[in-house]
Design a protein around this motif. Structure first.
Motif, PDB file in Angstrom:
ATOM      1  N   LEU A 184       0.812  -1.215   0.000  1.00 23.84           N
ATOM      2  CA  LEU A 184       0.000   0.000   0.000  1.00 23.84           C
ATOM      3  C   LEU A 184       0.845   1.264   0.000  1.00 23.84           C
ATOM      4  O   LEU A 184       0.559   2.220  -0.728  1.00 23.84           O
ATOM      5  CB  LEU A 184      -0.928  -0.013   1.216  1.00 23.84           C
ATOM      6  N   LEU A 225      -8.806  -3.646  -2.699  1.00 21.61           N
ATOM      7  CA  LEU A 225      -7.789  -3.761  -1.659  1.00 21.61           C
ATOM      8  C   LEU A 225      -8.411  -3.788  -0.270  1.00 21.61           C
ATOM      9  O   LEU A 225      -7.951  -4.495   0.621  1.00 21.61           O
ATOM     10  CB  LEU A 225      -6.807  -2.589  -1.769  1.00 21.61           C
ATOM     11  N   TYR A 226      -9.473  -3.020  -0.090  1.00 19.62           N
ATOM     12  CA  TYR A 226     -10.144  -2.962   1.215  1.00 19.62           C
ATOM     13  C   TYR A 226     -10.779  -4.311   1.568  1.00 19.62           C
ATOM     14  O   TYR A 226     -10.749  -4.745   2.713  1.00 19.62           O
ATOM     15  CB  TYR A 226     -11.191  -1.859   1.171  1.00 19.62           C
ATOM     16  N   THR A 240      -9.768  -7.259   0.665  1.00 12.21           N
ATOM     17  CA  THR A 240      -8.779  -8.309   0.882  1.00 12.21           C
ATOM     18  C   THR A 240      -7.802  -7.984   2.007  1.00 12.21           C
ATOM     19  O   THR A 240      -6.923  -8.792   2.297  1.00 12.21           O
ATOM     20  CB  THR A 240      -7.975  -8.544  -0.407  1.00 12.21           C
ATOM     21  N   THR A 241      -7.921  -6.829   2.647  1.00  9.43           N
ATOM     22  CA  THR A 241      -7.025  -6.440   3.731  1.00  9.43           C
ATOM     23  C   THR A 241      -7.734  -6.613   5.063  1.00  9.43           C
ATOM     24  O   THR A 241      -8.852  -6.130   5.242  1.00  9.43           O
ATOM     25  CB  THR A 241      -6.571  -4.978   3.569  1.00  9.43           C
ATOM     26  N   LYS A 242      -7.061  -7.279   6.003  1.00  9.19           N
ATOM     27  CA  LYS A 242      -7.647  -7.499   7.321  1.00  9.19           C
ATOM     28  C   LYS A 242      -7.332  -6.307   8.220  1.00  9.19           C
ATOM     29  O   LYS A 242      -6.262  -6.210   8.812  1.00  9.19           O
ATOM     30  CB  LYS A 242      -7.086  -8.783   7.945  1.00  9.19           C
ATOM     31  N   ILE A 243      -8.256  -5.374   8.306  1.00  5.77           N
ATOM     32  CA  ILE A 243      -8.104  -4.229   9.183  1.00  5.77           C
ATOM     33  C   ILE A 243      -9.427  -3.991   9.887  1.00  5.77           C
ATOM     34  O   ILE A 243     -10.468  -4.533   9.511  1.00  5.77           O
ATOM     35  CB  ILE A 243      -7.676  -2.952   8.420  1.00  5.77           C
ATOM     36  N   LEU A 294      -6.830   2.597   4.447  1.00  2.00           N
ATOM     37  CA  LEU A 294      -5.844   1.580   4.096  1.00  2.00           C
ATOM     38  C   LEU A 294      -4.423   2.108   4.279  1.00  2.00           C
ATOM     39  O   LEU A 294      -3.556   1.415   4.821  1.00  2.00           O
ATOM     40  CB  LEU A 294      -6.057   1.122   2.657  1.00  2.00           C
ATOM     41  N   SER A 342      -3.592   2.420   8.032  1.00  2.00           N
ATOM     42  CA  SER A 342      -3.340   1.121   8.664  1.00  2.00           C
ATOM     43  C   SER A 342      -1.968   0.578   8.288  1.00  2.00           C
ATOM     44  O   SER A 342      -1.238   0.060   9.138  1.00  2.00           O
ATOM     45  CB  SER A 342      -4.437   0.134   8.249  1.00  2.00           C
ATOM     46  N   ALA A 343      -1.590   0.686   6.999  1.00  2.00           N
ATOM     47  CA  ALA A 343      -0.278   0.207   6.571  1.00  2.00           C
ATOM     48  C   ALA A 343       0.839   1.035   7.187  1.00  2.00           C
ATOM     49  O   ALA A 343       1.892   0.509   7.554  1.00  2.00           O
ATOM     50  CB  ALA A 343      -0.184   0.252   5.046  1.00  2.00           C
ATOM     51  N   LYS A 363       1.318  -0.045  10.897  1.00  2.00           N
ATOM     52  CA  LYS A 363       1.977  -1.345  10.992  1.00  2.00           C
ATOM     53  C   LYS A 363       3.476  -1.221  10.774  1.00  2.00           C
ATOM     54  O   LYS A 363       4.274  -1.894  11.446  1.00  2.00           O
ATOM     55  CB  LYS A 363       1.366  -2.310   9.970  1.00  2.00           C
ATOM     56  N   ASP A 399      -6.737  -8.886  11.725  1.00  2.00           N
ATOM     57  CA  ASP A 399      -5.476  -9.387  11.176  1.00  2.00           C
ATOM     58  C   ASP A 399      -4.766 -10.312  12.151  1.00  2.00           C
ATOM     59  O   ASP A 399      -3.634 -10.725  11.906  1.00  2.00           O
ATOM     60  CB  ASP A 399      -4.555  -8.221  10.806  1.00  2.00           C
TER      61      ASP A 399
END
Length: 468
Positions: free
Chosen positions: A43, A69-70, A72-75, A89, A92-93, A96, A390
């Motif tokens: 991302l 993307l939203y 398939t992303t675990k947030i 997104l 969150s990236a 992390k 996640d």
């Protein structure tokens, strides 16, 4: 390659000039192919790519890319997902990448705040300067104020606002509202309210799942039960009665120690801790399906399907790390919390509590457990821990010296590991600071500061953006 002969006005032949055909580059590829390639990039790399040229800037504004993307992303799914997918997104990236174990000393942007009777929310990622927006103004004195978000059984995001307000000198009321988001900001819709008895200690916390909401009281005594609200049927719900062998202990208040309530996808987990002998703790763990049963008196009540007993410690600040149900009907739940063996101990442990709930046979199912100590934390200072879809946990705890430590819990090679940062020391002119509220999936802390003159201030911290 082509050769072109040119003549000057005097009639002399000039040297041939070579003309090259334009080469085909990545920008000439169809947009569908480019979007497919972008779907495989991290991302934060997409953010850098959007700054390469106008072509990629326009391409990466495509709404369908960010929706894909939203999905398939675990947030954590916050309110307002229809118009801020890209920002959520990226945020969150960014958190992390700037949290342990990737960094030992995260950097924060800090903003001073003041206390008002009006509640505001801030979008700290708004550029060039965050602007406060009016969120809610209680007409009465608010003794408790909390917003919680959950995903219901249909996959819809729901956000609720819970307040405890004072009516005159003696009457207190709990208000439950539904919050909806739009481009103009949040909209608050009242759902229900009820008056509290005079001796009720007040609300301490809110636990929410896909169907039920639990309002935990400040007192942990078993004779002050929590309030359970079924927001699917819009009605209150009751806890199941204690097993007969524990009801005598309830009458003796000195034998009861602690109560915790945890919400998972399929169960409500109840932890009742008793003092069975001097400094000997025993915890009764009850599991109730989240679907209440309607009684003959038309009241809804949870029913116990599994139970077990744990000796030697009490688990507090519990969060759900993992919750899976296999085809055979067996459910495996991993909880993380603060393990305390003695209420006067200076140190405690961060512990993983792994439960296995087997299918129910003849109205009762068996439940096994396993414990894993992750690390040592202060026993008397506050700790916050947030977990998300996640299957990763992010947290913060305060140290006795007045510092803050960030940590994370992740599954590595099938085992849970924890990583912590260095102590975040106080800034210039301060003697101590401590976390008061925490959002690990947006990288935000609410911090209380104390300066040399013993003046107390409030700051909002947010993780700095990664520059690539």
């Amino acid at each position: 390659m082509q050769y072109v002969s040119t003549f000057d006005p005097s009639g002399f032949l000039m040297m041939p000039r070579m003309r090259f055909a334009r080469k085909t580059g990545i920008r000439d590829m169809p947009q569908e192919i480019l979007l497919m390639i972008c779907g495989f990039l991290p991302l934060l790399d997409l953010v850098s790519l959007s700054q390469v040229s106008r072509v990629f800037w326009l391409l990466l504004k495509d709404e369908y890319l960010w929706k894909a993307l939203y999905r398939t992303t675990k947030i954590v799914r916050p309110v307002g997902t229809a118009y801020c997918l890209r920002r959520i997104l990226i945020s969150s990236a960014n958190v992390k990448e700037n949290w342990p174990p990737f960094v030992k000393k995260p950097e924060f942007s800090r903003k001073l705040t003041r206390t008002h009777s009006i509640g505001y929310y801030y979008d700290l990622l708004e550029q060039p300067k965050p602007q406060p927006m009016l969120f809610y103004r209680p007409h009465l004195m608010a003794l408790f104020f909390r917003c919680v978000t959950a995903t219901n059984i249909h996959g819809d995001t729901l956000t609720f606002l819970i307040t405890e307000t004072q009516l005159g000198k003696n009457v207190r009321r709990v208000n439950i509202c539904k919050v909806s988001a739009s481009v103009m900001g949040p909209f608050v819709e009242p759902l229900m309210h009820y008056d509290l008895p005079e001796n009720y200690p007040g609300i301490a916390d809110v636990v929410i799942g896909s169907r039920l909401m639990i309002l935990k009281p400040k007192a942990n005594y078993i004779n002050v039960p929590p309030t359970i609200y079924d927001f699917k049927d819009l009605r209150p719900c009751k806890l199941p009665p204690l097993p007969a062998e524990y009801q005598r202990s309830v009458a003796q208040h000195a034998s009861f120690y602690h109560a915790e309530y945890v919400m998972t996808k399929s169960y409500v987990l109840i932890f009742y801790t008793f003092v069975k002998a001097p400094r000997a703790l025993e915890t009764l763990v009850l599991a109730c399906p989240t679907t209440p049963v309607l009684q003959k008196n038309k009241e809804s009540m949870l029913q116990v399907s599994h139970r077990t007993v744990v000796d030697g410690f009490v688990l507090a600040n519990i969060r759900v790390m993992c919750d899976d149900t296999c085809e055979s009907g067996t459910t495996r739940i991993t909880l993380v919390g603060k393990k305390v063996t003695n209420c006067r101990a200076k140190d405690a442990a961060l512990m993983a509590f792994q439960l296995t709930l087997h299918p129910v046979i003849d109205d009762e199912g068996s439940m096994n457990y396993n414990t894993v100590d992750l690390g040592t934390i202060p026993g008397r200072d506050a700790i916050w821990l947030e977990t998300g879809p996640d299957e990763c946990g992010r947290g913060v705890y305060n140290t006795p010296a007045g510092h803050i430590v960030l940590f994370s819990i992740e599954a590595e090679n099938g085992q849970l590991r924890w990583h912590k940062s260095d102590e975040l020391s106080c800034g210039p002119g301060l003697v101590r600071h401590s976390a008061m509220a925490f959002d690990g999936y947006r990288g935000m802390l609410c911090v209380k500061t104390v300066n040399m003159a013993r003046n107390v201030g409030l700051e909002v911290w947010t993780v700095k953006r990664t520059t690539r």
